[in-house]
Each structure stands twice: as C-alpha cells, then as structure tokens.
Design a protein around this motif. Structure first.
Motif, PDB file in Angstrom:
ATOM      1  N   ALA A 230       0.827  -1.207   0.000  1.00  0.00           N
ATOM      2  CA  ALA A 230       0.000   0.000   0.000  1.00  0.00           C
ATOM      3  C   ALA A 230       0.854   1.247   0.000  1.00  0.00           C
ATOM      4  N   ASN A 231       0.400   2.233  -0.759  1.00  0.00           N
ATOM      5  CA  ASN A 231       0.963   3.572  -0.678  1.00  0.00           C
ATOM      6  C   ASN A 231       0.219   4.241   0.468  1.00  0.00           C
ATOM      7  N   VAL A 232       0.915   4.474   1.552  1.00  0.00           N
ATOM      8  CA  VAL A 232       0.294   4.965   2.776  1.00  0.00           C
ATOM      9  C   VAL A 232      -0.227   6.388   2.596  1.00  0.00           C
ATOM     10  N   GLN A 233       0.565   7.252   1.996  1.00  0.00           N
ATOM     11  CA  GLN A 233       0.173   8.652   1.847  1.00  0.00           C
ATOM     12  C   GLN A 233      -1.089   8.805   1.011  1.00  0.00           C
ATOM     13  N   ASN A 234      -1.219   8.015  -0.057  1.00  0.00           N
ATOM     14  CA  ASN A 234      -2.396   8.083  -0.927  1.00  0.00           C
ATOM     15  C   ASN A 234      -3.513   7.151  -0.481  1.00  0.00           C
ATOM     16  N   ARG A 235      -3.230   6.333   0.546  1.00  0.00           N
ATOM     17  CA  ARG A 235      -4.197   5.356   1.052  1.00  0.00           C
ATOM     18  C   ARG A 235      -4.708   4.471  -0.087  1.00  0.00           C
ATOM     19  N   THR A 236      -3.743   3.944  -0.857  1.00  0.00           N
ATOM     20  CA  THR A 236      -4.067   3.141  -2.036  1.00  0.00           C
ATOM     21  C   THR A 236      -3.368   1.791  -1.978  1.00  0.00           C
ATOM     22  N   ILE A 237      -4.116   0.727  -2.209  1.00  0.00           N
ATOM     23  CA  ILE A 237      -3.538  -0.606  -2.364  1.00  0.00           C
ATOM     24  C   ILE A 237      -2.989  -0.658  -3.779  1.00  0.00           C
ATOM     25  N   ILE A 238      -1.675  -0.895  -3.906  1.00  0.00           N
ATOM     26  CA  ILE A 238      -1.071  -0.850  -5.231  1.00  0.00           C
ATOM     27  C   ILE A 238      -0.801  -2.230  -5.820  1.00  0.00           C
ATOM     28  N   THR A 239      -0.734  -3.255  -4.981  1.00  0.00           N
ATOM     29  CA  THR A 239      -0.636  -4.624  -5.485  1.00  0.00           C
ATOM     30  C   THR A 239      -0.992  -5.589  -4.368  1.00  0.00           C
ATOM     31  N   ALA A 240      -1.278  -6.823  -4.750  1.00  0.00           N
ATOM     32  CA  ALA A 240      -1.632  -7.854  -3.779  1.00  0.00           C
ATOM     33  C   ALA A 240      -1.125  -9.195  -4.263  1.00  0.00           C
ATOM     34  N   MET A 241      -0.810 -10.066  -3.320  1.00  0.00           N
ATOM     35  CA  MET A 241      -0.298 -11.389  -3.648  1.00  0.00           C
ATOM     36  C   MET A 241      -0.710 -12.361  -2.554  1.00  0.00           C
ATOM     37  N   ASP A 242      -0.747 -13.641  -2.887  1.00  0.00           N
ATOM     38  CA  ASP A 242      -1.020 -14.604  -1.825  1.00  0.00           C
ATOM     39  C   ASP A 242       0.287 -14.934  -1.117  1.00  0.00           C
ATOM     40  N   MET A 243       0.177 -15.533   0.030  1.00  0.00           N
ATOM     41  CA  MET A 243       1.352 -15.765   0.875  1.00  0.00           C
ATOM     42  C   MET A 243       2.401 -16.644   0.202  1.00  0.00           C
ATOM     43  N   LYS A 244       2.002 -17.506  -0.724  1.00  0.00           N
ATOM     44  CA  LYS A 244       2.967 -18.372  -1.416  1.00  0.00           C
ATOM     45  C   LYS A 244       3.884 -17.567  -2.328  1.00  0.00           C
ATOM     46  N   GLU A 245       3.440 -16.396  -2.756  1.00  0.00           N
ATOM     47  CA  GLU A 245       4.223 -15.577  -3.681  1.00  0.00           C
ATOM     48  C   GLU A 245       5.222 -14.660  -2.977  1.00  0.00           C
ATOM     49  N   ILE A 246       5.041 -14.485  -1.688  1.00  0.00           N
ATOM     50  CA  ILE A 246       5.906 -13.550  -0.978  1.00  0.00           C
ATOM     51  C   ILE A 246       7.255 -14.204  -0.735  1.00  0.00           C
ATOM     52  N   GLY A 247       8.258 -13.685  -1.375  1.00  0.00           N
ATOM     53  CA  GLY A 247       9.628 -14.149  -1.189  1.00  0.00           C
ATOM     54  C   GLY A 247      10.463 -12.951  -0.803  1.00  0.00           C
ATOM     55  N   THR A 248      10.824 -12.196  -1.788  1.00  0.00           N
ATOM     56  CA  THR A 248      11.566 -10.960  -1.578  1.00  0.00           C
ATOM     57  C   THR A 248      10.675  -9.796  -1.970  1.00  0.00           C
ATOM     58  N   VAL A 249      10.552  -8.830  -1.073  1.00  0.00           N
ATOM     59  CA  VAL A 249       9.752  -7.637  -1.337  1.00  0.00           C
ATOM     60  C   VAL A 249      10.685  -6.436  -1.223  1.00  0.00           C
ATOM     61  N   THR A 250      10.703  -5.621  -2.268  1.00  0.00           N
ATOM     62  CA  THR A 250      11.577  -4.444  -2.269  1.00  0.00           C
ATOM     63  C   THR A 250      10.745  -3.172  -2.364  1.00  0.00           C
ATOM     64  N   ASN A 251      11.405  -2.059  -2.186  1.00  0.00           N
ATOM     65  CA  ASN A 251      10.804  -0.729  -2.305  1.00  0.00           C
ATOM     66  C   ASN A 251       9.699  -0.473  -1.291  1.00  0.00           C
ATOM     67  N   ILE A 252       9.854  -1.013  -0.084  1.00  0.00           N
ATOM     68  CA  ILE A 252       8.943  -0.702   1.009  1.00  0.00           C
ATOM     69  C   ILE A 252       9.770  -0.136   2.154  1.00  0.00           C
ATOM     70  N   ASP A 253       9.115   0.593   3.034  1.00  0.00           N
ATOM     71  CA  ASP A 253       9.841   1.107   4.194  1.00  0.00           C
ATOM     72  C   ASP A 253       9.272   0.593   5.516  1.00  0.00           C
ATOM     73  N   SER A 254       8.246  -0.246   5.427  1.00  0.00           N
ATOM     74  CA  SER A 254       7.661  -0.786   6.645  1.00  0.00           C
ATOM     75  C   SER A 254       6.826  -2.030   6.339  1.00  0.00           C
ATOM     76  N   THR A 255       6.568  -2.794   7.396  1.00  0.00           N
ATOM     77  CA  THR A 255       5.723  -3.970   7.314  1.00  0.00           C
ATOM     78  C   THR A 255       4.777  -3.953   8.508  1.00  0.00           C
ATOM     79  N   LYS A 256       3.531  -4.331   8.255  1.00  0.00           N
ATOM     80  CA  LYS A 256       2.528  -4.368   9.330  1.00  0.00           C
ATOM     81  C   LYS A 256       1.804  -5.708   9.260  1.00  0.00           C
ATOM     82  N   PHE A 257       1.778  -6.418  10.383  1.00  0.00           N
ATOM     83  CA  PHE A 257       0.981  -7.645  10.504  1.00  0.00           C
ATOM     84  C   PHE A 257      -0.377  -7.227  11.044  1.00  0.00           C
ATOM     85  N   ILE A 258      -1.436  -7.530  10.312  1.00  0.00           N
ATOM     86  CA  ILE A 258      -2.779  -7.179  10.738  1.00  0.00           C
ATOM     87  C   ILE A 258      -3.413  -8.445  11.307  1.00  0.00           C
ATOM     88  N   LYS A 259      -3.825  -8.372  12.560  1.00  0.00           N
ATOM     89  CA  LYS A 259      -4.410  -9.547  13.236  1.00  0.00           C
ATOM     90  C   LYS A 259      -5.908  -9.513  13.175  1.00  0.00           C
TER      91      LYS A 259
END
Length: 81
Positions: free
Chosen positions: A52-81
C-alpha cells in the motif's frame, strides 16, 4: 482505501477477496503506519500480502502468501491480526 487498477487485476487473478470489514482493518493499519511516517508498506493480512501507498491510502498490489519471497521498495511492514 482505494485500490489501483493493477491491484484489482492481481486480486481478481489470484481470487483474493476483501469484504467491507477487511477494508476497515486495512484502513486502521494504514492510519497507524501514516502516524509513524511510513510511505510504502507491506501489509500481511489473512492469506495475502498487500503493498500500500500509505500517503495516498491506495492498495497498489496484492499477492497470496505463497508468492511472498523478496519484497523491495517498502519502508515498513505491518501484521494485521
């Protein structure tokens, strides 16, 4: 929260669905990230990863957990429970 065209296509192709309650949870998480000065964040929610682009409050892409390997160009991570 807005969803970019790219994210809509990715979610549709991967059969990732978000209900109204999900958007509320994601919005709360983005608000927390915004307070901390985040700009581009990886949100780990249920069975998906959302960038998500936090400033614009926009979801810019999505993936399922199997696809998450290396994620670049982010400055933070949030686990939502």
């Amino acid at each position: 929260m807005k969803i970019s065209n790219h994210a809509q296509k990715r979610m549709s192709a991967r059969k990732l669905n978000l209900a109204d309650d999900d958007y509320v949870q994601i919005s709360k998480a983005v608000s927390e990230l915004q307070e901390k000065g985040s700009r581009e964040s990886l949100l780990l929610y249920k069975d998906m990863g959302i960038i998500a682009n936090v400033q614009n409050r926009t979801i810019i892409t999505a993936m399922d957990m199997k696809e998450i390997g290396t994620v670049t160009n982010i400055d933070s991570t949030k686990f939502i429970k």
